[in-house]
Design a protein around this motif. Structure first.
Motif, short mmCIF file in Angstrom:
data_model
loop_
_atom_site.label_atom_id
_atom_site.label_comp_id
_atom_site.label_asym_id
_atom_site.label_seq_id
_atom_site.Cartn_x
_atom_site.Cartn_y
_atom_site.Cartn_z
N SER A 131 -25.15 25.52 1.90
CA SER A 131 -25.71 25.91 0.61
C SER A 131 -25.98 27.41 0.62
N ARG A 132 -25.99 28.02 -0.56
CA ARG A 132 -26.11 29.48 -0.63
C ARG A 132 -27.42 29.97 0.00
N GLY A 186 -25.47 25.28 -7.49
CA GLY A 186 -26.30 24.90 -6.35
C GLY A 186 -26.71 23.45 -6.31
N LYS A 187 -26.28 22.65 -7.27
CA LYS A 187 -26.71 21.25 -7.31
C LYS A 187 -25.55 20.26 -7.42
N PHE A 195 -31.87 17.04 -3.55
CA PHE A 195 -32.36 18.33 -3.09
C PHE A 195 -33.88 18.44 -3.27
N LEU A 240 -20.14 22.88 -2.67
CA LEU A 240 -21.16 23.02 -3.70
C LEU A 240 -20.70 23.99 -4.78
#
Length: 325
Positions: A214-215, A271-272, A320, A267
């Motif tokens: 993830s970022r 982000g989700k 998340f 992703l």
């Protein structure tokens, strides 16, 4: 004596309480996973009755690269599509692809580069396997492909993901130390990549592949054939611990995973949303009734869910939220 009894009492109560809390947490996690809803990405245009996998979405979410496979993974071509009027456009072959075995597209976080792996020839005679290449965005589209400096060697690199600081996670089956496919990491320091190292807490005696970070660097997604899965390859998520290691993996459950191959987690920039690939079958493909009509048999093969890879997506917002507690 009273103090000892009290200490034992507190200890027992604490154990029971922690067990109940873990049980409640597990139930909540199972509920979240069971409520996940996967979506086939644009049937007929992106996901077809052909072989599609390995997605990458540009940071502005207006461009998608993915792979079209011919004869499975034997011949692979990079294609792209643009987001227009709420739909992905008819895919086109990337101008730098179509001849060699190109795979694993991955947009840089600023959108200025597209990384990919390829077995195309280079001027370096030691590079005989799948290597990491990139093209740069320009006014005409993309530049000519260039090798990524300092990371390629005589061993293969597949399924690379590149973080904002340049850190590369990738998979290799041939590199010393790898067993049946393992995840490696190489960090960019002073403009030079460090010697790739095994990410031990992610690897097992079975095949572990397709790393995606993830970022914010908090979560890692992989696909794995480890014990306890639902099928051929299953998707897992790991959370980074305070010591910098990755924690215990969470299987994404039977809504995302199937008895078939579920892989290529990526992703989206939001982000989700997790994009992934799967060769799962529909009811017609898994139905055990006897085929008696040839046209029905052909329809089963010509359908989208015919056992070839397709591209899916799933909203992981609630997962998340749970993992971030």
């Amino acid at each position: 004596m009273l103090n000892l009894k009290y200490i034992l009492y507190v200890l027992v109560v604490s154990i029971v309480f922690n067990q109940e809390m873990r049980s409640q947490e597990n139930e909540e996690l199972v509920k979240i996973l069971n409520e996940l809803k996967i979506e086939l990405v644009q049937p007929g245009t992106v996901s077809t009755n052909g072989f599609e996998f390995g997605t990458s979405i540009s940071p502005d979410m207006k461009e998608m690269f993915f792979i079209k496979g011919l004869s499975g993974f034997r011949r692979t071509v990079l294609v792209y599509s643009h987001w227009k009027n709420g739909y992905w456009s008819e895919p086109k072959i990337a101008p730098f692809s179509g001849k060699y075995r190109d795979m694993n597209p991955y947009h840089s976080k600023d959108g200025k580069r597209l990384y990919f792996t390829s077995n195309r020839p280079s001027s370096n005679p030691t590079l005989k396997r799948s290597n990491l290449w990139y093209v740069e965005k320009n006014l005409n589209g993309w530049s000519e492909p260039k090798l990524v400096n300092g990371i390629n060697d005589e061993y293969e690199i597949v399924y690379p993901t590149i973080q904002e600081d340049g850190t590369i996670h990738f998979v290799s089956w041939s590199r010393p130390g790898s067993k049946r496919g393992d995840i490696f990491v190489s960090k960019l320091k002073n403009g030079t990549y460090t010697k790739p190292e095994l990410v031990n807490e992610l690897n097992t005696e079975f095949s572990d592949a397709d790393p995606e970070v993830s970022r914010d660097g908090k979560f890692m997604f992989i696909t794995s054939q480890r014990k306890g899965g639902l099928g051929h390859y299953d998707l897992y998520v790991f959370k980074k611990l305070k010591n910098g290691k990755w924690g215990k993996g969470v299987n994404l459950g039977e809504k995302v995973n199937s008895i078939n191959m579920d892989s290529d987690p990526i992703l989206a920039p939001d982000g989700k949303t997790l994009y992934f690939s799967s060769d799962r079958l529909d009811d017609l493909g898994t139905d055990q009734k006897k085929f008696t009509d040839y046209k029905e048999l052909v329809r089963s093969y010509e359908g989208i869910h015919n056992g070839l890879m397709n591209i899916y997506k799933v909203d992981l917002s609630k997962l998340f939220e749970y993992l971030n507690r």
